[in-house]
Scaffold this motif. Structure first.
Motif, PDB file in Angstrom:
ATOM      1  N   LEU A   1      40.923  47.867  51.088  1.00 45.47           N
ATOM      2  CA  LEU A   1      39.742  48.740  50.933  1.00 45.47           C
ATOM      3  C   LEU A   1      38.654  47.865  50.612  1.00 45.47           C
ATOM      4  O   LEU A   1      37.452  47.976  51.103  1.00 45.47           O
ATOM      5  CB  LEU A   1      39.803  49.983  50.287  1.00 45.47           C
ATOM      6  CG  LEU A   1      40.894  50.910  50.582  1.00 45.47           C
ATOM      7  CD1 LEU A   1      41.056  52.053  49.521  1.00 45.47           C
ATOM      8  CD2 LEU A   1      40.251  51.573  51.849  1.00 45.47           C
ATOM      9  N   ALA A   2      38.803  46.861  49.517  1.00 47.13           N
ATOM     10  CA  ALA A   2      37.666  46.083  49.145  1.00 47.13           C
ATOM     11  C   ALA A   2      37.287  45.175  50.166  1.00 47.13           C
ATOM     12  O   ALA A   2      36.039  44.946  50.648  1.00 47.13           O
ATOM     13  CB  ALA A   2      38.285  45.242  47.742  1.00 47.13           C
ATOM     14  N   ALA A   3      38.238  44.557  51.251  1.00 49.08           N
ATOM     15  CA  ALA A   3      38.043  43.748  52.088  1.00 49.08           C
ATOM     16  C   ALA A   3      37.266  44.474  53.255  1.00 49.08           C
ATOM     17  O   ALA A   3      36.199  44.105  53.797  1.00 49.08           O
ATOM     18  CB  ALA A   3      39.093  43.170  52.633  1.00 49.08           C
ATOM     19  N   ASN A   4      37.705  45.678  53.421  1.00 49.96           N
ATOM     20  CA  ASN A   4      37.128  46.300  54.560  1.00 49.96           C
ATOM     21  C   ASN A   4      35.859  46.777  54.263  1.00 49.96           C
ATOM     22  O   ASN A   4      34.760  46.980  55.177  1.00 49.96           O
ATOM     23  CB  ASN A   4      37.841  47.709  54.893  1.00 49.96           C
ATOM     24  CG  ASN A   4      37.638  48.369  56.047  1.00 49.96           C
ATOM     25  OD1 ASN A   4      37.233  49.479  56.037  1.00 49.96           O
ATOM     26  ND2 ASN A   4      37.755  47.976  57.441  1.00 49.96           N
TER      27      ASN A   4
ATOM     28  N   GLU B   1      38.852  47.815  37.275  1.00 50.56           N
ATOM     29  CA  GLU B   1      38.048  47.872  38.242  1.00 50.56           C
ATOM     30  C   GLU B   1      38.204  46.558  39.409  1.00 50.56           C
ATOM     31  O   GLU B   1      37.157  46.213  39.530  1.00 50.56           O
ATOM     32  CB  GLU B   1      36.521  47.477  37.611  1.00 50.56           C
ATOM     33  CG  GLU B   1      36.361  48.848  36.762  1.00 50.56           C
ATOM     34  CD  GLU B   1      34.984  48.489  35.806  1.00 50.56           C
ATOM     35  OE1 GLU B   1      34.379  47.439  35.844  1.00 50.56           O
ATOM     36  OE2 GLU B   1      34.222  49.487  35.548  1.00 50.56           O
ATOM     37  N   ARG B   2      39.246  46.464  39.727  1.00 48.36           N
ATOM     38  CA  ARG B   2      39.633  45.268  40.550  1.00 48.36           C
ATOM     39  C   ARG B   2      38.964  45.287  42.048  1.00 48.36           C
ATOM     40  O   ARG B   2      38.495  44.407  42.700  1.00 48.36           O
ATOM     41  CB  ARG B   2      41.047  45.087  40.874  1.00 48.36           C
ATOM     42  CG  ARG B   2      41.443  44.246  41.933  1.00 48.36           C
ATOM     43  CD  ARG B   2      43.068  43.837  42.210  1.00 48.36           C
ATOM     44  NE  ARG B   2      43.512  43.113  41.123  1.00 48.36           N
ATOM     45  CZ  ARG B   2      44.810  42.552  40.988  1.00 48.36           C
ATOM     46  NH1 ARG B   2      45.527  42.950  41.890  1.00 48.36           N
ATOM     47  NH2 ARG B   2      45.169  41.944  39.863  1.00 48.36           N
ATOM     48  N   ALA B   3      38.797  46.655  42.547  1.00 53.98           N
ATOM     49  CA  ALA B   3      38.144  46.935  43.844  1.00 53.98           C
ATOM     50  C   ALA B   3      36.762  46.482  43.775  1.00 53.98           C
ATOM     51  O   ALA B   3      36.399  45.740  44.582  1.00 53.98           O
ATOM     52  CB  ALA B   3      38.184  48.488  43.945  1.00 53.98           C
ATOM     53  N   ASP B   4      35.963  46.950  42.663  1.00 58.67           N
ATOM     54  CA  ASP B   4      34.645  46.545  42.653  1.00 58.67           C
ATOM     55  C   ASP B   4      34.566  44.728  42.518  1.00 58.67           C
ATOM     56  O   ASP B   4      33.675  44.411  42.936  1.00 58.67           O
ATOM     57  CB  ASP B   4      33.858  47.166  41.335  1.00 58.67           C
ATOM     58  CG  ASP B   4      33.824  48.449  41.367  1.00 58.67           C
ATOM     59  OD1 ASP B   4      33.838  49.036  42.882  1.00 58.67           O
ATOM     60  OD2 ASP B   4      33.783  49.218  40.422  1.00 58.67           O
ATOM     61  N   ARG B   5      35.332  44.401  41.789  1.00 57.16           N
ATOM     62  CA  ARG B   5      35.275  42.863  41.411  1.00 57.16           C
ATOM     63  C   ARG B   5      35.697  42.125  42.789  1.00 57.16           C
ATOM     64  O   ARG B   5      34.914  40.995  42.963  1.00 57.16           O
ATOM     65  CB  ARG B   5      36.239  42.376  40.146  1.00 57.16           C
ATOM     66  CG  ARG B   5      35.745  43.016  38.760  1.00 57.16           C
ATOM     67  CD  ARG B   5      36.383  42.317  37.714  1.00 57.16           C
ATOM     68  NE  ARG B   5      37.671  43.206  37.577  1.00 57.16           N
ATOM     69  CZ  ARG B   5      38.968  42.420  38.039  1.00 57.16           C
ATOM     70  NH1 ARG B   5      38.742  41.437  38.512  1.00 57.16           N
ATOM     71  NH2 ARG B   5      39.849  43.043  38.079  1.00 57.16           N
ATOM     72  N   LEU B   6      36.528  42.555  43.489  1.00 59.33           N
ATOM     73  CA  LEU B   6      37.062  42.096  44.856  1.00 59.33           C
ATOM     74  C   LEU B   6      35.870  41.935  45.662  1.00 59.33           C
ATOM     75  O   LEU B   6      35.523  40.849  46.382  1.00 59.33           O
ATOM     76  CB  LEU B   6      38.168  42.690  45.436  1.00 59.33           C
ATOM     77  CG  LEU B   6      39.794  41.897  44.859  1.00 59.33           C
ATOM     78  CD1 LEU B   6      40.719  43.047  45.304  1.00 59.33           C
ATOM     79  CD2 LEU B   6      39.711  40.662  45.102  1.00 59.33           C
ATOM     80  N   GLU B   7      35.233  43.171  45.840  1.00 63.18           N
ATOM     81  CA  GLU B   7      34.048  43.171  46.528  1.00 63.18           C
ATOM     82  C   GLU B   7      32.880  42.349  46.379  1.00 63.18           C
ATOM     83  O   GLU B   7      32.418  41.624  46.961  1.00 63.18           O
ATOM     84  CB  GLU B   7      33.490  44.842  46.504  1.00 63.18           C
ATOM     85  CG  GLU B   7      34.342  45.748  47.210  1.00 63.18           C
ATOM     86  CD  GLU B   7      33.665  47.006  47.156  1.00 63.18           C
ATOM     87  OE1 GLU B   7      32.627  47.178  47.121  1.00 63.18           O
ATOM     88  OE2 GLU B   7      34.735  48.120  47.069  1.00 63.18           O
ATOM     89  N   THR B   8      32.536  42.165  44.915  1.00 58.66           N
ATOM     90  CA  THR B   8      31.783  41.249  44.641  1.00 58.66           C
ATOM     91  C   THR B   8      32.116  39.723  44.856  1.00 58.66           C
ATOM     92  O   THR B   8      31.252  39.089  45.247  1.00 58.66           O
ATOM     93  CB  THR B   8      31.548  41.373  43.027  1.00 58.66           C
ATOM     94  OG1 THR B   8      31.114  42.534  42.680  1.00 58.66           O
ATOM     95  CG2 THR B   8      30.390  40.418  42.621  1.00 58.66           C
ATOM     96  N   ARG B   9      33.288  39.477  44.592  1.00 61.61           N
ATOM     97  CA  ARG B   9      33.854  37.992  44.957  1.00 61.61           C
ATOM     98  C   ARG B   9      33.517  37.747  46.616  1.00 61.61           C
ATOM     99  O   ARG B   9      33.239  36.672  46.761  1.00 61.61           O
ATOM    100  CB  ARG B   9      35.139  37.891  44.620  1.00 61.61           C
ATOM    101  CG  ARG B   9      35.377  37.694  43.093  1.00 61.61           C
ATOM    102  CD  ARG B   9      34.814  36.326  42.310  1.00 61.61           C
ATOM    103  NE  ARG B   9      35.578  35.334  42.893  1.00 61.61           N
ATOM    104  CZ  ARG B   9      34.919  34.043  43.444  1.00 61.61           C
ATOM    105  NH1 ARG B   9      33.868  33.935  43.786  1.00 61.61           N
ATOM    106  NH2 ARG B   9      35.684  33.012  43.539  1.00 61.61           N
ATOM    107  N   PHE B  10      33.985  38.941  47.311  1.00 60.21           N
ATOM    108  CA  PHE B  10      33.966  38.400  48.738  1.00 60.21           C
ATOM    109  C   PHE B  10      32.498  38.396  49.054  1.00 60.21           C
ATOM    110  O   PHE B  10      32.168  37.494  50.103  1.00 60.21           O
ATOM    111  CB  PHE B  10      34.730  39.945  49.410  1.00 60.21           C
ATOM    112  CG  PHE B  10      36.031  40.037  49.250  1.00 60.21           C
ATOM    113  CD1 PHE B  10      36.889  38.856  48.890  1.00 60.21           C
ATOM    114  CD2 PHE B  10      36.697  41.197  49.603  1.00 60.21           C
ATOM    115  CE1 PHE B  10      38.148  38.933  48.717  1.00 60.21           C
ATOM    116  CE2 PHE B  10      37.994  41.042  49.149  1.00 60.21           C
ATOM    117  CZ  PHE B  10      38.820  40.097  48.974  1.00 60.21           C
ATOM    118  N   ALA B  11      31.568  39.218  48.492  1.00 58.26           N
ATOM    119  CA  ALA B  11      30.408  39.233  48.868  1.00 58.26           C
ATOM    120  C   ALA B  11      29.631  37.938  48.481  1.00 58.26           C
ATOM    121  O   ALA B  11      28.867  37.232  49.202  1.00 58.26           O
ATOM    122  CB  ALA B  11      29.461  40.362  48.177  1.00 58.26           C
ATOM    123  N   GLU B  12      29.967  37.332  47.284  1.00 58.83           N
ATOM    124  CA  GLU B  12      29.328  35.959  46.788  1.00 58.83           C
ATOM    125  C   GLU B  12      30.010  35.080  47.782  1.00 58.83           C
ATOM    126  O   GLU B  12      29.072  33.871  47.970  1.00 58.83           O
ATOM    127  CB  GLU B  12      30.027  35.824  45.537  1.00 58.83           C
ATOM    128  CG  GLU B  12      29.620  36.651  44.537  1.00 58.83           C
ATOM    129  CD  GLU B  12      30.116  36.426  43.059  1.00 58.83           C
ATOM    130  OE1 GLU B  12      29.477  36.974  42.041  1.00 58.83           O
ATOM    131  OE2 GLU B  12      31.281  35.885  42.977  1.00 58.83           O
TER     132      GLU B  12
END
Length: 307
Positions: free
Chosen positions: A212-215, A253-264
Protein backbone atom coordinates in the motif's frame (compact mmCIF):
# COMPACT_ATOMS: atom_id res chain seq x y z
CA UNK A 1 -11.77 -27.63 -13.63
CA UNK A 2 -15.07 -28.37 -11.88
CA UNK A 3 -18.04 -26.44 -13.23
CA UNK A 4 -21.01 -26.52 -10.89
CA UNK A 5 -23.99 -24.20 -11.17
CA UNK A 6 -25.61 -23.04 -7.93
CA UNK A 7 -28.97 -24.05 -9.40
CA UNK A 8 -27.73 -27.67 -9.48
CA UNK A 9 -27.08 -27.52 -5.75
CA UNK A 10 -30.51 -26.01 -5.16
CA UNK A 11 -32.16 -28.89 -7.03
CA UNK A 12 -29.95 -31.73 -5.77
CA UNK A 13 -29.25 -30.67 -2.18
CA UNK A 14 -31.47 -27.81 -1.03
CA UNK A 15 -34.92 -28.81 -2.33
CA UNK A 16 -34.82 -32.43 -1.08
CA UNK A 17 -33.82 -31.16 2.36
CA UNK A 18 -36.58 -28.55 2.47
CA UNK A 19 -39.16 -31.04 1.20
CA UNK A 20 -38.16 -33.51 3.92
CA UNK A 21 -38.37 -30.81 6.59
CA UNK A 22 -41.72 -29.60 5.28
CA UNK A 23 -43.15 -33.12 4.97
CA UNK A 24 -42.37 -33.89 8.60
CA UNK A 25 -43.88 -30.62 9.82
CA UNK A 26 -47.06 -31.15 7.80
CA UNK A 27 -47.28 -34.72 9.09
CA UNK A 28 -46.94 -33.44 12.65
CA UNK A 29 -49.91 -31.15 11.93
CA UNK A 30 -52.07 -34.14 11.05
CA UNK A 31 -51.98 -34.11 7.25
CA UNK A 32 -51.93 -37.49 5.51
CA UNK A 33 -49.01 -38.59 3.38
CA UNK A 34 -51.21 -38.44 0.29
CA UNK A 35 -52.24 -34.84 1.07
CA UNK A 36 -48.61 -33.87 1.65
CA UNK A 37 -47.54 -35.55 -1.61
CA UNK A 38 -50.10 -33.48 -3.54
CA UNK A 39 -48.97 -30.23 -1.88
CA UNK A 40 -45.26 -30.90 -2.53
CA UNK A 41 -45.72 -32.45 -6.00
CA UNK A 42 -43.81 -35.63 -5.15
CA UNK A 43 -44.82 -39.28 -4.78
CA UNK A 44 -46.37 -40.68 -1.64
CA UNK A 45 -43.40 -43.10 -1.45
CA UNK A 46 -41.06 -40.10 -1.23
CA UNK A 47 -43.19 -38.54 1.51
CA UNK A 48 -43.07 -41.82 3.42
CA UNK A 49 -39.27 -41.71 3.37
CA UNK A 50 -39.23 -38.05 4.37
CA UNK A 51 -41.54 -38.63 7.33
CA UNK A 52 -39.59 -41.71 8.41
CA UNK A 53 -36.37 -39.73 8.33
CA UNK A 54 -34.77 -41.96 5.70
CA UNK A 55 -33.98 -38.94 3.47
CA UNK A 56 -32.77 -36.36 5.95
CA UNK A 57 -30.91 -34.13 3.47
CA UNK A 58 -28.16 -31.57 3.99
CA UNK A 59 -27.30 -30.76 7.61
CA UNK A 60 -26.32 -27.15 6.91
CA UNK A 61 -29.85 -26.43 5.62
CA UNK A 62 -31.63 -28.35 8.39
CA UNK A 63 -29.86 -26.26 11.04
CA UNK A 64 -29.89 -22.91 9.23
CA UNK A 65 -32.16 -20.55 11.24
CA UNK A 66 -33.51 -18.79 8.14
CA UNK A 67 -34.39 -22.09 6.47
CA UNK A 68 -36.02 -23.44 9.64
CA UNK A 69 -38.10 -20.28 10.07
CA UNK A 70 -39.20 -20.31 6.42
CA UNK A 71 -40.19 -24.00 6.52
CA UNK A 72 -42.20 -23.36 9.70
CA UNK A 73 -44.07 -20.52 7.98
CA UNK A 74 -44.71 -22.67 4.91
CA UNK A 75 -45.97 -25.60 6.99
CA UNK A 76 -48.34 -23.41 8.96
CA UNK A 77 -49.57 -21.56 5.88
CA UNK A 78 -50.15 -24.73 3.86
CA UNK A 79 -51.86 -26.49 6.76
CA UNK A 80 -54.25 -23.64 7.49
CA UNK A 81 -54.88 -22.87 3.84
CA UNK A 82 -53.66 -19.28 4.29
CA UNK A 83 -50.80 -19.85 1.80
CA UNK A 84 -51.26 -21.05 -1.77
CA UNK A 85 -48.66 -22.33 -4.25
CA UNK A 86 -47.78 -18.82 -5.42
CA UNK A 87 -47.11 -17.63 -1.88
CA UNK A 88 -45.06 -20.72 -1.06
CA UNK A 89 -42.96 -20.33 -4.22
CA UNK A 90 -42.30 -16.66 -3.42
CA UNK A 91 -41.14 -17.62 0.09
CA UNK A 92 -38.80 -20.32 -1.24
CA UNK A 93 -37.32 -18.12 -3.98
CA UNK A 94 -36.63 -15.34 -1.48
CA UNK A 95 -34.97 -17.88 0.85
CA UNK A 96 -32.78 -19.25 -1.96
CA UNK A 97 -31.61 -15.74 -2.85
CA UNK A 98 -30.64 -15.11 0.77
CA UNK A 99 -28.83 -18.43 1.09
CA UNK A 100 -26.86 -17.71 -2.10
CA UNK A 101 -25.67 -14.39 -0.68
CA UNK A 102 -22.75 -15.67 1.46
CA UNK A 103 -25.07 -18.26 3.03
CA UNK A 104 -25.18 -22.08 3.09
CA UNK A 105 -25.76 -22.43 -0.66
CA UNK A 106 -22.73 -20.21 -1.27
CA UNK A 107 -20.63 -22.27 1.19
CA UNK A 108 -21.68 -25.49 -0.51
CA UNK A 109 -20.91 -23.99 -3.93
CA UNK A 110 -17.37 -23.10 -2.85
CA UNK A 111 -16.84 -26.67 -1.59
CA UNK A 112 -18.08 -28.16 -4.84
CA UNK A 113 -16.14 -25.66 -6.96
CA UNK A 114 -12.80 -24.88 -5.23
CA UNK A 115 -11.97 -22.21 -7.83
CA UNK A 116 -14.40 -19.95 -5.96
CA UNK A 117 -12.71 -20.31 -2.58
CA UNK A 118 -11.17 -17.15 -1.19
CA UNK A 119 -12.89 -14.91 -3.72
CA UNK A 120 -15.55 -13.55 -1.41
CA UNK A 121 -17.67 -14.50 -4.40
CA UNK A 122 -20.94 -12.64 -5.00
CA UNK A 123 -21.33 -14.01 -8.52
CA UNK A 124 -24.76 -15.54 -7.88
CA UNK A 125 -26.06 -12.31 -6.40
CA UNK A 126 -24.68 -9.52 -8.54
CA UNK A 127 -23.27 -11.25 -11.61
CA UNK A 128 -19.80 -10.90 -13.12
CA UNK A 129 -19.03 -7.21 -12.64
CA UNK A 130 -15.70 -5.45 -12.99
CA UNK A 131 -14.96 -5.60 -9.25
CA UNK A 132 -15.37 -9.38 -9.14
CA UNK A 133 -13.19 -9.79 -12.22
CA UNK A 134 -10.47 -7.59 -10.70
CA UNK A 135 -10.51 -9.66 -7.49
CA UNK A 136 -10.23 -12.90 -9.46
CA UNK A 137 -7.31 -11.57 -11.48
CA UNK A 138 -5.43 -10.45 -8.37
CA UNK A 139 -5.98 -13.78 -6.59
CA UNK A 140 -4.88 -15.70 -9.68
CA UNK A 141 -1.74 -13.56 -9.97
CA UNK A 142 -0.79 -14.09 -6.32
CA UNK A 143 -1.43 -17.82 -6.65
CA UNK A 144 0.87 -17.96 -9.70
CA UNK A 145 3.55 -15.93 -7.92
CA UNK A 146 3.46 -18.25 -4.90
CA UNK A 147 3.91 -21.25 -7.18
CA UNK A 148 6.90 -19.53 -8.76
CA UNK A 149 8.50 -19.00 -5.34
CA UNK A 150 8.06 -22.69 -4.54
CA UNK A 151 9.99 -23.67 -7.69
CA UNK A 152 12.95 -21.27 -7.42
CA UNK A 153 16.12 -23.27 -6.77
CA UNK A 154 17.73 -22.12 -3.52
CA UNK A 155 14.73 -19.97 -2.52
CA UNK A 156 14.35 -21.70 0.86
CA UNK A 157 17.65 -20.16 1.94
CA UNK A 158 16.12 -16.69 1.75
CA UNK A 159 12.89 -17.39 3.61
CA UNK A 160 13.06 -15.52 6.95
CA UNK A 161 12.13 -17.13 10.26
CA UNK A 162 8.86 -15.17 10.27
CA UNK A 163 8.04 -16.58 6.84
CA UNK A 164 7.78 -15.11 3.37
CA UNK A 165 4.67 -13.74 1.76
CA UNK A 166 3.67 -12.39 -1.61
CA UNK A 167 0.91 -9.83 -1.99
CA UNK A 168 -0.88 -7.82 -4.61
CA UNK A 169 -3.27 -4.90 -4.28
CA UNK A 170 -6.47 -4.24 -6.16
CA UNK A 171 -6.55 -1.12 -8.32
CA UNK A 172 -7.31 1.89 -6.08
CA UNK A 173 -6.63 -0.16 -2.93
CA UNK A 174 -7.28 1.68 0.33
CA UNK A 175 -6.45 -0.79 3.13
CA UNK A 176 -5.09 -4.27 3.77
CA UNK A 177 -8.41 -5.93 2.92
CA UNK A 178 -7.73 -4.81 -0.67
CA UNK A 179 -4.45 -6.74 -0.72
CA UNK A 180 -4.38 -10.48 -1.43
CA UNK A 181 -1.68 -12.65 0.14
CA UNK A 182 -1.10 -16.19 1.43
CA UNK A 183 -2.75 -16.94 4.80
CA UNK A 184 -0.23 -18.15 7.34
CA UNK A 185 2.68 -17.06 5.15
CA UNK A 186 5.01 -19.15 3.00
CA UNK A 187 7.65 -21.08 4.93
CA UNK A 188 10.62 -23.35 4.30
CA UNK A 189 10.82 -26.98 5.42
CA UNK A 190 13.69 -29.36 4.78
CA UNK A 191 15.06 -27.12 2.06
CA UNK A 192 11.70 -26.76 0.31
CA UNK A 193 9.38 -23.78 0.04
CA UNK A 194 5.88 -24.65 1.23
CA UNK A 195 2.77 -22.67 0.27
CA UNK A 196 0.14 -23.58 2.92
CA UNK A 197 -3.02 -22.16 1.34
CA UNK A 198 -4.59 -20.31 -1.54
CA UNK A 199 -4.44 -16.51 -1.42
CA UNK A 200 -7.08 -14.44 0.31
CA UNK A 201 -7.72 -10.74 0.71
CA UNK A 202 -6.63 -9.31 4.05
CA UNK A 203 -4.39 -12.30 4.81
CA UNK A 204 -1.19 -10.35 5.59
CA UNK A 205 -0.89 -6.95 7.22
CA UNK A 206 2.92 -7.13 6.95
CA UNK A 207 3.22 -7.34 3.17
CA UNK A 208 0.06 -5.26 2.71
CA UNK A 209 1.69 -2.32 4.52
CA UNK A 210 4.59 -2.31 2.07
CA UNK A 211 2.36 -2.81 -0.97
CA UNK A 212 0.00 0.00 0.00
CA UNK A 213 2.87 2.40 0.75
CA UNK A 214 4.43 1.66 -2.63
CA UNK A 215 1.10 1.94 -4.43
CA UNK A 216 0.41 5.32 -2.84
CA UNK A 217 3.65 6.71 -4.28
CA UNK A 218 3.44 4.82 -7.58
CA UNK A 219 -0.01 3.41 -8.57
CA UNK A 220 1.71 1.14 -11.10
CA UNK A 221 3.35 -0.83 -8.25
CA UNK A 222 0.84 -3.30 -6.81
CA UNK A 223 2.93 -6.38 -5.93
CA UNK A 224 5.55 -7.18 -3.30
CA UNK A 225 7.39 -10.10 -1.69
CA UNK A 226 9.21 -10.09 1.64
CA UNK A 227 12.37 -12.17 2.10
CA UNK A 228 15.30 -12.28 4.50
CA UNK A 229 17.82 -9.49 4.05
CA UNK A 230 20.98 -11.01 2.59
CA UNK A 231 24.02 -9.17 1.25
CA UNK A 232 24.23 -11.54 -1.72
CA UNK A 233 20.75 -10.53 -2.83
CA UNK A 234 21.48 -6.85 -2.28
CA UNK A 235 24.66 -7.14 -4.35
CA UNK A 236 22.70 -8.92 -7.08
CA UNK A 237 20.16 -6.09 -7.03
CA UNK A 238 22.95 -3.53 -7.42
CA UNK A 239 24.38 -5.52 -10.34
CA UNK A 240 21.00 -5.27 -12.04
CA UNK A 241 20.87 -1.53 -11.41
CA UNK A 242 18.04 -1.67 -8.87
CA UNK A 243 19.86 0.51 -6.29
CA UNK A 244 18.42 -1.06 -3.09
CA UNK A 245 16.89 1.44 -0.68
CA UNK A 246 17.40 1.03 3.08
CA UNK A 247 14.64 2.00 5.52
CA UNK A 248 14.17 1.92 9.27
CA UNK A 249 13.19 -1.44 10.77
CA UNK A 250 10.66 -0.15 13.29
CA UNK A 251 7.04 -1.21 12.80
CA UNK A 252 5.73 2.04 14.26
CA UNK A 253 4.10 4.13 11.53
CA UNK A 254 5.93 2.03 8.95
CA UNK A 255 3.51 2.88 6.14
CA UNK A 256 4.08 6.62 6.56
CA UNK A 257 7.84 6.19 6.83
CA UNK A 258 8.00 3.99 3.75
CA UNK A 259 5.99 6.52 1.76
CA UNK A 260 8.39 9.24 2.87
CA UNK A 261 11.47 7.18 1.92
CA UNK A 262 9.98 6.33 -1.48
CA UNK A 263 9.12 9.97 -2.11
CA UNK A 264 12.65 11.01 -1.13
CA UNK A 265 14.00 8.47 -3.62
CA UNK A 266 11.74 9.94 -6.32
CA UNK A 267 9.86 6.69 -6.72
CA UNK A 268 9.43 3.14 -5.46
CA UNK A 269 12.67 1.12 -5.66
CA UNK A 270 12.61 -2.40 -6.96
CA UNK A 271 14.31 -3.54 -3.75
CA UNK A 272 13.98 -2.02 -0.26
CA UNK A 273 15.45 -3.48 2.92
CA UNK A 274 16.21 -3.00 6.59
CA UNK A 275 18.89 -4.51 8.80
CA UNK A 276 16.59 -5.41 11.64
CA UNK A 277 16.38 -4.23 15.23
CA UNK A 278 15.80 -5.72 18.66
CA UNK A 279 13.16 -8.41 18.14
CA UNK A 280 12.79 -7.52 14.46
CA UNK A 281 14.28 -9.81 11.83
CA UNK A 282 16.08 -8.14 8.87
CA UNK A 283 13.68 -8.08 5.93
CA UNK A 284 13.88 -7.11 2.27
CA UNK A 285 10.95 -6.27 0.02
CA UNK A 286 11.00 -6.89 -3.73
CA UNK A 287 8.40 -4.80 -5.56
CA UNK A 288 6.76 -5.24 -8.93
CA UNK A 289 3.83 -4.11 -11.03
CA UNK A 290 2.12 -7.37 -10.05
CA UNK A 291 2.85 -10.25 -7.70
CA UNK A 292 4.16 -12.36 -10.59
CA UNK A 293 6.36 -9.46 -11.71
CA UNK A 294 7.86 -9.27 -8.21
CA UNK A 295 8.35 -13.07 -8.20
CA UNK A 296 10.14 -12.96 -11.56
CA UNK A 297 12.41 -10.19 -10.27
CA UNK A 298 13.18 -12.19 -7.12
CA UNK A 299 13.89 -15.28 -9.22
CA UNK A 300 16.46 -13.28 -11.14
CA UNK A 301 18.06 -12.02 -7.92
CA UNK A 302 18.29 -15.49 -6.39
CA UNK A 303 19.86 -16.93 -9.54
CA UNK A 304 22.56 -14.24 -9.56
CA UNK A 305 23.14 -14.52 -5.80
CA UNK A 306 23.43 -18.30 -6.01
CA UNK A 307 25.60 -18.27 -9.11
Amino acid sequence: MSLVLPSELVVDRFLPTVRAMLARRLSERGMTQNEIAIELSVTQAAISKYVAGEASGEERFRTDPDTVATVDRLAEGIHTGEMDGYDALAELLALIQRLEDRGPICELHEEEMPELQGLGCDLCVRGLDTDVRAEREVLADVRSAARTLATISGMAEYVPNVGTNVGMALPDASDETDVAAIPGRIYSMSGRVEVPANPEFGASSHVATAVLAANTVDPEIRGAINIATDDRLLEAASELGYDPLEFDASYEERADRLETRFAEASGVPRVAYHRGAFGIEPITFVFGATATDAAARLHELVEIASG
